[in-house]
Write a protein that holds these residues in place. Structure first.
Motif, PDB file in Angstrom:
ATOM      1  N   SER A  86       1.064  -1.071   0.131  1.00 54.35           N
ATOM      2  CA  SER A  86       0.109  -0.072   0.039  1.00 54.35           C
ATOM      3  C   SER A  86       0.799   1.416   0.143  1.00 54.35           C
ATOM      4  O   SER A  86       1.693   1.192   0.498  1.00 54.35           O
ATOM      5  CB  SER A  86      -0.603   0.489   1.197  1.00 54.35           C
ATOM      6  N   THR A  90      -2.563   6.869   1.860  1.00 49.83           N
ATOM      7  CA  THR A  90      -3.376   7.052   0.465  1.00 49.83           C
ATOM      8  C   THR A  90      -4.687   6.584   0.596  1.00 49.83           C
ATOM      9  O   THR A  90      -4.532   5.214   1.710  1.00 49.83           O
ATOM     10  CB  THR A  90      -3.054   6.134  -0.487  1.00 49.83           C
ATOM     11  N   ALA A  92      -8.479   5.203   0.963  1.00 55.77           N
ATOM     12  CA  ALA A  92      -9.545   3.436   0.779  1.00 55.77           C
ATOM     13  C   ALA A  92     -10.483   4.420  -0.633  1.00 55.77           C
ATOM     14  O   ALA A  92     -10.990   5.793  -0.497  1.00 55.77           O
ATOM     15  CB  ALA A  92      -9.966   3.010   1.121  1.00 55.77           C
ATOM     16  N   GLN A  94     -10.361   5.822  -3.279  1.00 55.68           N
ATOM     17  CA  GLN A  94      -9.846   6.933  -4.735  1.00 55.68           C
ATOM     18  C   GLN A  94      -9.395   6.069  -5.880  1.00 55.68           C
ATOM     19  O   GLN A  94      -9.017   5.209  -5.779  1.00 55.68           O
ATOM     20  CB  GLN A  94      -9.220   8.047  -4.067  1.00 55.68           C
ATOM     21  N   THR A  97      -5.897   4.955  -5.833  1.00 59.03           N
ATOM     22  CA  THR A  97      -5.927   4.154  -4.722  1.00 59.03           C
ATOM     23  C   THR A  97      -5.466   2.879  -5.294  1.00 59.03           C
ATOM     24  O   THR A  97      -3.855   2.322  -5.252  1.00 59.03           O
ATOM     25  CB  THR A  97      -7.317   3.900  -3.860  1.00 59.03           C
TER      26      THR A  97
END
Length: 250
Positions: A86, A90, A92, A94, A97
Motif C-alpha cells: 500500500s 493513500t 481508500a 480513490q 488507490t
C-alpha cells in the motif's frame, strides 16, 4: 548495457501495445484539444495504446502531470497487476488507490510516500520513476556526470542515481542554461513523449521535455473533473497553475 535494457523495454511495451490497440476504441480525433499540439503524434499513439484515456472528450495534454497520473500511466505501460503493498497515506476508495498500490509494488513510486499523488510531479521524480519502470536503475552509477549541471544538488539520492544513468546512457542531456530542470513540473504530453523517446532509444535533451507555449484555451483555465475516476485517471491537481516553458518540439 543500455541496448540490452532497451530490448526489455521494447518487448514489454510492444506486448502491451498489441493488447491496448485491440481493446481501445478511442482515437486522437475524439479529443479536439489535441489538435495542433506540438506532441500530437505522441498523443495520438498514447491514445491508441491506451496510455491516455481522456475525460469528456478532452485530453488536457498541457495540464500538469500528477503523481497519481504518472503511476497510472506507467502501470498501463507495464501492465502492472501486483497490489501487495500500500502506498503511504493513500485513502481508500480513490480512483488512484489501486494504481498507487501497483506502482509502489512495482517500484515506480517510492516506498517512503514522498511523491504526492495529488500534486504535480517534478522532473526529478520522473527520472526516478522511469528508470525504475524500465529497468534502467543502478545501485552505484558514476554520478560525476552530473557535475556539469547547475541544479544537480536539488536531486534526492535516488533521483541523482536515476539522472546519472539517463545522462550517461545518452537518454538525457542538459538544457542550454546548464541545468536539468529537475525541480520543474512536466505535462502529460511531455511525459508520454518522453516514454516513447526512451522506448525508441532517442537522444533526449531536457529542453525536449518542454513544450511550445500555446494560445490559451479552455484547457489552461478549466480544471479537469473526471466523470468516472476509477477508469479515467486523468485529473490534474490544478489546471489553473500549470505552465509550459518554451522549447522547440518540432
Amino acid at each position: 548495457m543500455f541496448h540490452n535494457q532497451l530490448k526489455r523495454i521494447v518487448a514489454v511495451f510492444c506486448a502491451g501495445s498489441l493488447l491496448w490497440s485491440s481493446a481501445a476504441a478511442a482515437t486522437i480525433s475524439d479529443f479536439p484539444d489535441a489538435t495542433g499540439h506540438w506532441a500530437y503524434d505522441a498523443l495520438a499513439q498514447a491514445v491508441e495504446d491506451g496510455l491516455l484515456q481522456g475525460d469528456e472528450g478532452r485530453l488536457l495534454p498541457s495540464g500538469s502531470l500528477t503523481g497519481a497520473q504518472m503511476a497510472a500511466i506507467l502501470n498501463r505501460v507495464l501492465e502492472a497487476q501486483n497490489t501487495d503493498r500500500s502506498y503511504p497515506n493513500t485513502p481508500a476508495g480513490q480512483w488512484y488507490t489501486q494504481d498507487a498500490s501497483k506502482a509502489v509494488s512495482l517500484g515506480t513510486l517510492p516506498i517512503d510516500g514522498s511523491v504526492d499523488l495529488n500534486a504535480p510531479v517534478t522532473r526529478g521524480q520522473v527520472f526516478a520513476a522511469l528508470t525504475a519502470a524500465f529497468g534502467l536503475d543502478e545501485a552505484a552509477p558514476d554520478e560525476s556526470v552530473l557535475d556539469a549541471f547547475s541544479d544537480a544538488n536539488t536531486l534526492t539520492p535516488v533521483q541523482r542515481r536515476a539522472a546519472a544513468v539517463l545522462v550517461r546512457d545518452g537518454i538525457l542531456s542538459g538544457s542550454q542554461d546548464g541545468s536539468l530542470q529537475a525541480s520543474r513540473g512536466i505535462t502529460r504530453a511531455e511525459f508520454v513523449s518522453l516514454i516513447y523517446r526512451i522506448w525508441n532509444g532517442s537522444y533526449l535533451t531536457t529542453s525536449d521535455m518542454l513544450a511550445e507555449p500555446e494560445t490559451p484555451t479552455d484547457e489552461t483555465t478549466e480544471p479537469e473533473t473526471p466523470v468516472d475516476e476509477t477508469t479515467e485517471p486523468e485529473a490534474p491537481a490544478d489546471e489553473t497553475t500549470e505552465s509550459e516553458t518554451p522549447a522547440d518540439e518540432t
